[in-house]
Design a protein around this motif. Structure first.
Motif, mmCIF file in Angstrom:
data_model
loop_
_atom_site.group_PDB
_atom_site.id
_atom_site.type_symbol
_atom_site.label_atom_id
_atom_site.label_comp_id
_atom_site.label_asym_id
_atom_site.label_seq_id
_atom_site.Cartn_x
_atom_site.Cartn_y
_atom_site.Cartn_z
ATOM 1 N N VAL A 151 0.847 -1.188 0.000
ATOM 2 C CA VAL A 151 0.000 0.000 0.000
ATOM 3 C C VAL A 151 0.886 1.244 0.000
ATOM 4 N N SER A 156 -2.574 6.590 -2.314
ATOM 5 C CA SER A 156 -3.955 6.419 -1.840
ATOM 6 C C SER A 156 -4.543 7.792 -1.511
ATOM 7 N N LYS A 169 -7.627 2.899 -1.962
ATOM 8 C CA LYS A 169 -6.356 2.278 -1.548
ATOM 9 C C LYS A 169 -5.567 1.960 -2.810
ATOM 10 N N TYR A 171 -2.230 0.019 -4.482
ATOM 11 C CA TYR A 171 -1.162 -0.975 -4.313
ATOM 12 C C TYR A 171 -0.117 -0.777 -5.413
ATOM 13 N N HIS A 243 -9.380 -4.450 2.252
ATOM 14 C CA HIS A 243 -8.371 -3.424 1.961
ATOM 15 C C HIS A 243 -8.071 -2.518 3.152
ATOM 16 N N HIS A 248 3.346 -4.288 3.088
ATOM 17 C CA HIS A 248 4.256 -3.698 2.092
ATOM 18 C C HIS A 248 5.494 -4.574 1.966
#
Ligand code: NDP
Length: 326
Positions: A151, A156, A169, A171, A243, A248
């Protein structure tokens, strides 16, 4: 016991609190916030939450203050300010501004006879360290950094600012083919688009024009226009279910040639797979806070980074114990 203070109680503030809980040689002394302390509930029993304006009166009760504010506007102000009162550690991650942040913190810490450490975490932080190790060991080579899957808070936030977006969100995902090409040792030239893709999950407001939102995301300069981006529209329930996490990770890979005629190809790879970005970042901050306390006792002053820390100083084990496992 190393006495730890926390300034700023967001994701990182909570993470430092958890990491200190499991550090046998450390003790959390107080948490400082800009908000009304009565509204900030922490986990550790018996530890006070204090208004940050009263931090000066804790000057002699804290060995290392861990700064947990945001890099965009909090840390450029807070780190030099508190470096005058405490030995401080921060996680400043705006790479382009590290030199000026370093200069400001260095001047403050030197004038006060304190030691500070900036940009501690994983990138900058552990990734920086691994880039320096790999570049120094394989000078004839090329270094690649990949991020994700994970993320990106910044991306975001950028999507959340688009009109008609209720929640979002983003990615960041490394491209498998690029990773494999780098691991083969062929030192490929890779464009931004070839290294990472971006995937966005959006909860749109009622009646919002989804096609317009999707187009605005995909064409947003700096953030998305140089990437292949996939946009999914989902409802709030799915957003909350799938989500809400902050996983990460990433890779630092260097390949380089050695040998009299450069006949050998070598690949160094360092990778992280993080269940929670803030909970991991703060584990790094706490280990470096331990090192900073030791460096201060030995006379270090001014601003440091992870590159200035002997690895043994991160450990609560003695040098003798560490040598047994060398
Ligand atoms: P948060 O937004 O969660 O917290 C930032 C600050 O906002 C807090 O210190 C807190 O200050 C304030 N805050 C938090 N929650 C609230 C709330 N509910 N209401 C009002 N204010 C609140 O940021 P993170 O902790 O997630 O991240 C901080 C920084 O860490 C990031 O900006 C990033 O740059 C850096 N980072 C660095 C990494 C690295 O590898 N070097 C990795 C990950 C992050 P206060 O208590 O004073 O109000």
């Amino acid at each position: 016991m190393t006495k730890i203070g926390i300034i700023g109680y967001g994701n990182l503030g909570r993470g430092v609190e958890s990491a200190v809980k499991y550090a046998p040689d450390m003790e959390l002394v107080a948490v400082f916030t800009r908000r009304d302390p009565a509204t900030v509930k922490i986990q550790t029993a018996g530890v006070p939450v204090v208004n940050v304006n009263d931090a000066a009166s804790w000057k002699d009760k804290i060995d290392v203050m861990i700064l947990c504010g945001g890099s965009a506007t909090d840390l450029p102000k807070q780190t030099p300010e508190f470096a005058k009162l405490f030995n401080v550690v921060d996680s400043f991650d705006t790479h382009a501004n590290i030199p000026q942040h370093f200069a400001a913190v260095d001047a403050a810490a030197k004038a006060a006879g304190k030691v500070s450490m900036i940009s501690v975490g994983w990138d900058p932080g552990l990734f920086s360290l691994n880039r320096v190790y790999a570049d120094s060991i394989l000078p004839d080579g090329k270094t690649y950094t990949f991020w994700g899957k994970g993320v990106s808070q910044g991306h975001s936030d950028a999507v959340r600012r688009i009109a008609g977006v209720k929640n979002a969100k983003q990615y960041t995902i490394p491209v498998d083919a690029a990773l494999e090409a780098v691991r083969s040792g062929s030192n490929p030239e890779l464009s931004t688009r070839q290294k990472h893709t971006r995937e966005v999950f959006v909860v749109a407001a009622e009646g919002a024009d989804k096609a317009k939102i999707e187009n605005e995301i995909k064409t947003m300069p700096n953030y998305f226009s140089d990437y292949d981006t996939t946009v999914h529209f989902i409802d709030e329930e799915e957003f909350a279910k799938n989500h809400s996490g902050m996983a990460h990770g990433g890779f630092v890979i260097r390949s380089g040639k050695t040998g009299w005629d450069k006949e050998f190809t070598n690949v160094i790879e360092y990778s992280l797979k993080l269940g929670s970005n803030p909970a991991f970042t703060t584990s790094v901050l706490v280990a470096y806070a331990r090192a900073l306390a030791r460096m201060y006792k030995e006379g270090a002053r001014g601003c440091k980074t992870v590159l200035d820390v002997p690895p043994a100083y991160l450990s609560e084990k003695s040098d003798e114990e560490l040598r047994k496992d060398l």
